[in-house]
Design an enzyme around this catalytic site. Structure first.
Site, PDB file in Angstrom:
ATOM      1  N   HIS A 236      -4.086  -8.389  -0.176  1.00 17.76           N
ATOM      2  CA  HIS A 236      -3.122  -7.601   0.588  1.00 17.76           C
ATOM      3  C   HIS A 236      -3.501  -6.123   0.724  1.00 17.76           C
ATOM      4  O   HIS A 236      -2.966  -5.441   1.593  1.00 17.76           O
ATOM      5  CB  HIS A 236      -1.720  -7.730  -0.003  1.00 17.76           C
ATOM      6  CG  HIS A 236      -1.060  -9.049   0.321  1.00 17.76           C
ATOM      7  ND1 HIS A 236      -1.584 -10.263  -0.075  1.00 17.76           N
ATOM      8  CD2 HIS A 236       0.073  -9.357   1.023  1.00 17.76           C
ATOM      9  CE1 HIS A 236      -0.795 -11.246   0.364  1.00 17.76           C
ATOM     10  NE2 HIS A 236       0.205 -10.716   1.033  1.00 17.76           N
TER      11      HIS A 236
ATOM     12  N   ARG B 241      28.752  -4.310  -3.060  1.00 15.85           N
ATOM     13  CA  ARG B 241      27.804  -4.231  -4.193  1.00 15.85           C
ATOM     14  C   ARG B 241      27.212  -5.592  -4.564  1.00 15.85           C
ATOM     15  O   ARG B 241      26.835  -5.838  -5.700  1.00 15.85           O
ATOM     16  CB  ARG B 241      28.459  -3.611  -5.426  1.00 15.85           C
ATOM     17  CG  ARG B 241      28.938  -2.193  -5.207  1.00 15.85           C
ATOM     18  CD  ARG B 241      29.176  -1.467  -6.511  1.00 15.85           C
ATOM     19  NE  ARG B 241      29.733  -0.169  -6.225  1.00 15.85           N
ATOM     20  CZ  ARG B 241      31.040   0.056  -6.118  1.00 15.85           C
ATOM     21  NH1 ARG B 241      31.914  -0.920  -6.299  1.00 15.85           N
ATOM     22  NH2 ARG B 241      31.473   1.264  -5.850  1.00 15.85           N
TER      23      ARG B 241
ATOM     24  N   ARG C 286       3.056  -8.925 -11.586  1.00 14.35           N
ATOM     25  CA  ARG C 286       3.348  -9.377 -10.226  1.00 14.35           C
ATOM     26  C   ARG C 286       2.227  -8.962  -9.254  1.00 14.35           C
ATOM     27  O   ARG C 286       2.093  -9.530  -8.162  1.00 14.35           O
ATOM     28  CB  ARG C 286       4.709  -8.784  -9.795  1.00 14.35           C
ATOM     29  CG  ARG C 286       5.456  -9.670  -8.831  1.00 14.35           C
ATOM     30  CD  ARG C 286       6.858  -9.181  -8.540  1.00 14.35           C
ATOM     31  NE  ARG C 286       7.284  -9.796  -7.283  1.00 14.35           N
ATOM     32  CZ  ARG C 286       8.529 -10.006  -6.920  1.00 14.35           C
ATOM     33  NH1 ARG C 286       9.523  -9.642  -7.685  1.00 14.35           N
ATOM     34  NH2 ARG C 286       8.818 -10.571  -5.755  1.00 14.35           N
TER      35      ARG C 286
ATOM     36  N   GLU D 209       8.373  -5.773 -10.946  1.00 13.39           N
ATOM     37  CA  GLU D 209       7.014  -5.240 -10.794  1.00 13.39           C
ATOM     38  C   GLU D 209       6.790  -4.033 -11.716  1.00 13.39           C
ATOM     39  O   GLU D 209       6.243  -3.023 -11.314  1.00 13.39           O
ATOM     40  CB  GLU D 209       6.793  -4.846  -9.329  1.00 13.39           C
ATOM     41  CG  GLU D 209       5.442  -5.258  -8.835  1.00 13.39           C
ATOM     42  CD  GLU D 209       5.308  -5.306  -7.330  1.00 13.39           C
ATOM     43  OE1 GLU D 209       6.290  -5.100  -6.617  1.00 13.39           O
ATOM     44  OE2 GLU D 209       4.176  -5.546  -6.885  1.00 13.39           O
TER      45      GLU D 209
ATOM     46  N   LYS E  13      12.806  -9.995  -3.486  1.00 13.93           N
ATOM     47  CA  LYS E  13      12.565  -8.707  -2.808  1.00 13.93           C
ATOM     48  C   LYS E  13      13.252  -8.755  -1.454  1.00 13.93           C
ATOM     49  O   LYS E  13      12.991  -9.647  -0.647  1.00 13.93           O
ATOM     50  CB  LYS E  13      11.068  -8.475  -2.591  1.00 13.93           C
ATOM     51  CG  LYS E  13      10.348  -7.939  -3.799  1.00 13.93           C
ATOM     52  CD  LYS E  13       8.938  -7.522  -3.406  1.00 13.93           C
ATOM     53  CE  LYS E  13       8.146  -7.054  -4.594  1.00 13.93           C
ATOM     54  NZ  LYS E  13       6.739  -6.787  -4.255  1.00 13.93           N
TER      55      LYS E  13
ATOM     56  N   GLU F  72      -1.406 -17.694   2.843  1.00 14.62           N
ATOM     57  CA  GLU F  72      -0.741 -17.374   1.562  1.00 14.62           C
ATOM     58  C   GLU F  72      -0.900 -18.538   0.582  1.00 14.62           C
ATOM     59  O   GLU F  72      -1.062 -18.329  -0.618  1.00 14.62           O
ATOM     60  CB  GLU F  72       0.751 -17.064   1.775  1.00 14.62           C
ATOM     61  CG  GLU F  72       1.049 -15.869   2.653  1.00 14.62           C
ATOM     62  CD  GLU F  72       0.919 -14.504   1.948  1.00 14.62           C
ATOM     63  OE1 GLU F  72       0.563 -14.474   0.758  1.00 14.62           O
ATOM     64  OE2 GLU F  72       1.159 -13.480   2.625  1.00 14.62           O
TER      65      GLU F  72
ATOM     66  N   LYS G 217       4.899 -18.790  -7.679  1.00 10.25           N
ATOM     67  CA  LYS G 217       5.561 -17.512  -7.396  1.00 10.25           C
ATOM     68  C   LYS G 217       6.721 -17.294  -8.359  1.00 10.25           C
ATOM     69  O   LYS G 217       6.886 -16.210  -8.928  1.00 10.25           O
ATOM     70  CB  LYS G 217       6.035 -17.448  -5.939  1.00 10.25           C
ATOM     71  CG  LYS G 217       6.799 -16.152  -5.672  1.00 10.25           C
ATOM     72  CD  LYS G 217       6.418 -15.404  -4.461  1.00 10.25           C
ATOM     73  CE  LYS G 217       7.084 -14.035  -4.422  1.00 10.25           C
ATOM     74  NZ  LYS G 217       7.225 -13.476  -3.099  1.00 10.25           N
TER      75      LYS G 217
ATOM     76  N   HIS H 144      -2.963  -5.464   4.351  1.00  5.34           N
ATOM     77  CA  HIS H 144      -1.949  -4.538   4.874  1.00  5.34           C
ATOM     78  C   HIS H 144      -2.598  -3.456   5.735  1.00  5.34           C
ATOM     79  O   HIS H 144      -2.032  -3.040   6.752  1.00  5.34           O
ATOM     80  CB  HIS H 144      -1.192  -3.857   3.714  1.00  5.34           C
ATOM     81  CG  HIS H 144      -0.143  -4.745   3.091  1.00  5.34           C
ATOM     82  ND1 HIS H 144       0.214  -4.668   1.772  1.00  5.34           N
ATOM     83  CD2 HIS H 144       0.626  -5.730   3.626  1.00  5.34           C
ATOM     84  CE1 HIS H 144       1.154  -5.573   1.510  1.00  5.34           C
ATOM     85  NE2 HIS H 144       1.425  -6.228   2.622  1.00  5.34           N
TER      86      HIS H 144
ATOM     87  N   ASN I  11      -0.519  -9.834  -4.901  1.00  3.62           N
ATOM     88  CA  ASN I  11      -1.016  -8.987  -3.812  1.00  3.62           C
ATOM     89  C   ASN I  11      -2.498  -9.194  -3.524  1.00  3.62           C
ATOM     90  O   ASN I  11      -3.097  -8.423  -2.770  1.00  3.62           O
ATOM     91  CB  ASN I  11      -0.773  -7.517  -4.136  1.00  3.62           C
ATOM     92  CG  ASN I  11       0.649  -7.129  -3.825  1.00  3.62           C
ATOM     93  OD1 ASN I  11       1.188  -7.538  -2.805  1.00  3.62           O
ATOM     94  ND2 ASN I  11       1.262  -6.379  -4.712  1.00  3.62           N
TER      95      ASN I  11
ATOM     96  N   HIS J  86       0.696 -11.350   9.799  1.00  5.94           N
ATOM     97  CA  HIS J  86       0.517 -11.064   8.376  1.00  5.94           C
ATOM     98  C   HIS J  86      -0.488 -12.024   7.728  1.00  5.94           C
ATOM     99  O   HIS J  86      -1.417 -11.599   7.043  1.00  5.94           O
ATOM    100  CB  HIS J  86       1.877 -11.129   7.667  1.00  5.94           C
ATOM    101  CG  HIS J  86       1.791 -10.854   6.205  1.00  5.94           C
ATOM    102  ND1 HIS J  86       1.516  -9.609   5.704  1.00  5.94           N
ATOM    103  CD2 HIS J  86       1.907 -11.681   5.121  1.00  5.94           C
ATOM    104  CE1 HIS J  86       1.479  -9.665   4.384  1.00  5.94           C
ATOM    105  NE2 HIS J  86       1.721 -10.913   4.004  1.00  5.94           N
TER     106      HIS J  86
END
Ligand SMILES: NC(=O)c1ccc[n+]([C@@H]2O[C@H](COP(=O)([O-])OP(=O)(O)OC[C@H]3O[C@@H](n4cnc5c(N)ncnc54)[C@H](O)[C@@H]3O)[C@@H](O)[C@H]2O)c1
Ligand SMILES: [Zn+2]
Length: 340
Positions: free
Chosen positions: A228, A100, A221, A216, A122, A164, A206, A232, A225, A245
């Site tokens: 993106h 955990r 947040r 989010e 993330k 980025e 960031k 994406h 993106n 990417h």
């Protein structure tokens, strides 16, 4: 680099470092890291995984967890991710679910990982049907970035990270964008002073955005993106093979900037400045490897869609954003067509 062992001791997170990496990175930096940690009285075990996005899988995570459990006898262990975003996402995921949650440290070795993926908590692995579909929010206890690692990156990989960096300048830091315009040649020649500045500025942006909206839930947040939504879609429609990417994000940024200009939120000259900067860095400004229709179809799967309504992060100048819902499809298509 000399501080690493001491920093880890100060954190008091354990004596046994279980370092997840790949063979290439272990060859380049394994001895250096190992020596540094051992000097501070820590023990070190390396676990290597194949150097591919495919390592971000449930199967690979389960194998690491079994290995961890066998290693974890009367130890106080912590997990270290040594590598790019693939290693960071995988190691963070494992750290978040084993017992955990065990302490976790990021040592990012790509520019993309230093300015983006190692910060924010993330973690994720992929499923066959899509990227990053299984994961958790789990914060590292330390992110240890050193631009010395970046010297061995290939030019294409460095420039992917710079897409980025430019994103951060566009959404939050016009001085960073101007620095990139002025000093891109120094960046390409791995000038440590300039790279340091870039990594520090991006990490601060960031970390600040994430601290305001860690999971989010507040929509803050979302600005990270920028570029993106279409980025994406370009990556997915190329089967994650055509553009990496950062390259896909560069194209996505240009489409979002064009949409911003069509919506009269920003001047055309802003689009031209971005395009010029990307060209100087050999980032793509035209789409050659993926079809128009595939990108339009793929963009409907964007996580920012609310029901049937799209939601775009747009620019209202360099360093300022506006979130706009329900951008007419005709405008999106017109902006995308500019990139062919
Ligand atoms: N968690 C997040 O918030 C987040 C954000 C952005 C991206 N990501 C994820 O990050 C991943 C992409 O990360 P990436 O671009 O770092 O790719 P990557 O981890 O695949 O690394 C790219 C390549 O560079 C090599 N490499 C790493 N460090 C090196 C060095 N110092 N010198 C030479 N080669 C080196 C790697 O072995 C690899 O072949 C994707 O899986 C993406 O989903 C996660
Ligand atoms: Zn990104």
């Amino acid at each position: 680099m000399n501080f690493l062992g001491r920093q880890l001791i100060k954190l008091n997170i354990g004596k046994d470092a279980y370092i997840i990496t790949n063979a290439l990175i272990k060859r380049k930096f394994g001895d250096l890291i190992s020596r540094n940690l051992k000097k501070s009285g820590l023990k070190v075990k390396f676990k290597t995984v194949p150097d591919t996005e495919k390592s971000k899988s449930i199967t690979r995570s389960a194998a690491i967890i079994k290995d961890l459990a066998a290693f974890d006898r009367q130890k106080r262990l912590f997990i270290v991710a040594l590598g790019g975003g693939v290693i960071g996402d995988l190691a963070g995921f494992v750290a978040s679910i084993y017992k955990r949650g065990v302490p976790f440290v990021q040592i990012p070795t790509t520019l993309l990982a230093q300015v983006d993926s190692s910060i924010g908590g993330k973690t994720a692995v992929d499923l066959e049907i899509g990227k990053n579909l299984v994961g958790s929010f789990y914060q590292p206890r330390l992110v240890f970035s050193d631009v010395e690692f970046l010297k061995t990156l290939g030019r294409r990989q460095l420039c992917a990270g710079l897409a980025e960096v430019i994103k951060y300048g566009l959404i939050k830091d016009r001085a960073l964008f101007a620095l990139m315009e002025k000093d891109y040649k120094k960046v390409l020649s791995f000038n440590p002073g300039v790279l340091d500045q870039i990594v520090i500025r991006c990490s601060r942006i960031k970390a600040k955005v994430v601290s305001l909206d860690e999971k989010e839930e507040r929509g803050l947040r979302t600005i990270l993106n920028f570029g993106h939504t279409i980025g994406h879609a370009i990556e997915a429609s190329g089967g994650y093979k055509g553009y990496n990417h950062g390259e896909a994000v560069a194209l996505g940024i240009l489409v979002a900037a064009d949409i911003s200009a069509y919506c009269r939120l920003t001047k055309r000259s802003v689009v031209e400045r971005i395009e010029k900067l990307f060209s100087s860095l050999s980032l793509p400004t035209k789409i050659k490897k993926v079809s128009f229709c595939k990108i339009i179809n793929a963009h409907y799967h964007d996580k920012k869609f609310i029901g049937r309504k799209n939601r775009f992060v747009l620019l209202s100048g360099i360093g300022k954003t506006k979130i706009v819902e329900d951008v007419p499809l005709e405008i999106i298509k017109k902006a995308l067509r500019n990139r062919f």
